[in-house]
Design a protein around this motif. Structure first.
Motif, mmCIF file in Angstrom:
data_model
loop_
_atom_site.group_PDB
_atom_site.id
_atom_site.type_symbol
_atom_site.label_atom_id
_atom_site.label_comp_id
_atom_site.label_asym_id
_atom_site.label_seq_id
_atom_site.Cartn_x
_atom_site.Cartn_y
_atom_site.Cartn_z
ATOM 1 N N GLN A 1 -0.672 -48.998 2.518
ATOM 2 C CA GLN A 1 0.232 -48.133 1.754
ATOM 3 C C GLN A 1 0.299 -46.752 2.403
ATOM 4 N N VAL A 2 1.475 -46.145 2.304
ATOM 5 C CA VAL A 2 1.694 -44.824 2.894
ATOM 6 C C VAL A 2 2.432 -43.953 1.887
ATOM 7 N N HIS A 3 2.000 -42.740 1.761
ATOM 8 C CA HIS A 3 2.758 -41.754 0.985
ATOM 9 C C HIS A 3 3.382 -40.777 1.965
ATOM 10 N N VAL A 4 4.646 -40.488 1.750
ATOM 11 C CA VAL A 4 5.326 -39.525 2.599
ATOM 12 C C VAL A 4 5.927 -38.440 1.717
ATOM 13 N N VAL A 5 5.857 -37.222 2.190
ATOM 14 C CA VAL A 5 6.358 -36.080 1.436
ATOM 15 C C VAL A 5 7.259 -35.254 2.346
ATOM 16 N N GLU A 6 8.495 -35.065 1.908
ATOM 17 C CA GLU A 6 9.449 -34.274 2.667
ATOM 18 C C GLU A 6 9.419 -32.814 2.240
ATOM 19 N N SER A 7 9.778 -31.956 3.175
ATOM 20 C CA SER A 7 9.914 -30.537 2.873
ATOM 21 C C SER A 7 10.884 -29.925 3.876
ATOM 22 N N GLY A 8 11.334 -28.719 3.571
ATOM 23 C CA GLY A 8 12.162 -27.988 4.517
ATOM 24 C C GLY A 8 13.629 -27.899 4.164
ATOM 25 N N THR A 90 25.688 -32.003 3.964
ATOM 26 C CA THR A 90 25.098 -31.793 2.637
ATOM 27 C C THR A 90 24.695 -33.130 2.028
ATOM 28 N N ALA A 91 23.421 -33.225 1.635
ATOM 29 C CA ALA A 91 22.901 -34.487 1.117
ATOM 30 C C ALA A 91 21.448 -34.282 0.707
ATOM 31 N N VAL A 92 20.918 -35.290 0.052
ATOM 32 C CA VAL A 92 19.475 -35.370 -0.127
ATOM 33 C C VAL A 92 18.941 -36.204 1.032
ATOM 34 N N TYR A 93 17.971 -35.653 1.720
ATOM 35 C CA TYR A 93 17.409 -36.313 2.891
ATOM 36 C C TYR A 93 16.068 -36.945 2.523
ATOM 37 N N TYR A 94 15.936 -38.195 2.898
ATOM 38 C CA TYR A 94 14.745 -38.950 2.579
ATOM 39 C C TYR A 94 14.025 -39.383 3.851
ATOM 40 N N CYS A 95 12.721 -39.338 3.790
ATOM 41 C CA CYS A 95 11.899 -39.876 4.856
ATOM 42 C C CYS A 95 11.389 -41.243 4.416
ATOM 43 N N VAL A 96 11.321 -42.169 5.366
ATOM 44 C CA VAL A 96 10.810 -43.495 5.054
ATOM 45 C C VAL A 96 9.869 -43.930 6.163
ATOM 46 N N ALA A 97 8.749 -44.499 5.760
ATOM 47 C CA ALA A 97 7.807 -45.109 6.695
ATOM 48 C C ALA A 97 8.003 -46.610 6.604
ATOM 49 N N ILE A 98 8.301 -47.219 7.736
ATOM 50 C CA ILE A 98 8.589 -48.657 7.792
ATOM 51 C C ILE A 98 7.418 -49.335 8.465
ATOM 52 N N THR A 99 6.674 -50.139 7.698
ATOM 53 C CA THR A 99 5.381 -50.622 8.183
ATOM 54 C C THR A 99 5.208 -52.120 8.359
ATOM 55 N N PRO A 100 6.016 -53.087 8.083
ATOM 56 C CA PRO A 100 7.441 -53.001 7.773
ATOM 57 C C PRO A 100 7.814 -52.773 6.317
ATOM 58 N N THR A 101 6.877 -52.807 5.394
ATOM 59 C CA THR A 101 7.230 -52.396 4.028
ATOM 60 C C THR A 101 7.730 -50.954 4.067
ATOM 61 N N TYR A 103 8.215 -47.313 2.679
ATOM 62 C CA TYR A 103 7.647 -46.331 1.752
ATOM 63 C C TYR A 103 8.506 -45.076 1.830
ATOM 64 N N TRP A 104 9.129 -44.746 0.699
ATOM 65 C CA TRP A 104 10.085 -43.640 0.655
ATOM 66 C C TRP A 104 9.478 -42.407 0.001
ATOM 67 N N GLY A 105 9.929 -41.271 0.483
ATOM 68 C CA GLY A 105 9.590 -40.024 -0.169
ATOM 69 C C GLY A 105 10.564 -39.714 -1.289
ATOM 70 N N GLN A 106 10.347 -38.566 -1.919
ATOM 71 C CA GLN A 106 11.188 -38.162 -3.047
ATOM 72 C C GLN A 106 12.464 -37.467 -2.598
#
Length: 114
Positions: A1-8, A90-101, A103-106
């Protein structure tokens, strides 16, 4: 499992720049692909940029030459440098870790004013 957190994210004028960060909870060297997606108002989610653990990159045509994805293994962080921003970015930008499952950030909101 991976948690990802976006910022910036934030508000920027057209032509300006922002750098988004995506911090992962474990070594990104063990994650096959890290990617950035975005969802603009009233549009489908789209892939913006992706980077593999071998540092191979891929970009949406709409951002080629303006956006750069990179990774810092020491910080377990992936970046998206966005230059020459346009109102259509203009958008909400999401980070995803593909593990291959996946895992999306907020998400982090980017607003580009004209």
């Amino acid at each position: 499992q991976v948690h990802v957190v976006e910022s910036g994210g934030g508000l920027v004028q057209a032509g300006g720049s922002l750098r988004l960060s995506c911090a992962a909870s474990r070594s990104i060297d063990s994650i096959n692909v890290m990617a950035w997606y975005r969802r603009a108002p009233r549009k489908e989610r789209e892939m913006v940029a992706a980077i593999t653990k071998e540092n191979s990159t891929n970009y949406a045509d709409s951002v080629k030459g303006r956006f750069t994805i990179s990774r810092d293994s020491a910080k377990n962080t992936v970046y998206l440098q966005m230059n020459s921003l346009k109102p259509e970015d203009t958008a909400v930008y999401y980070c995803v870790a593909i593990t291959p499952t996946d895992y999306w950030g907020q998400g982090t909101r980017v607003t580009v004013s004209s």
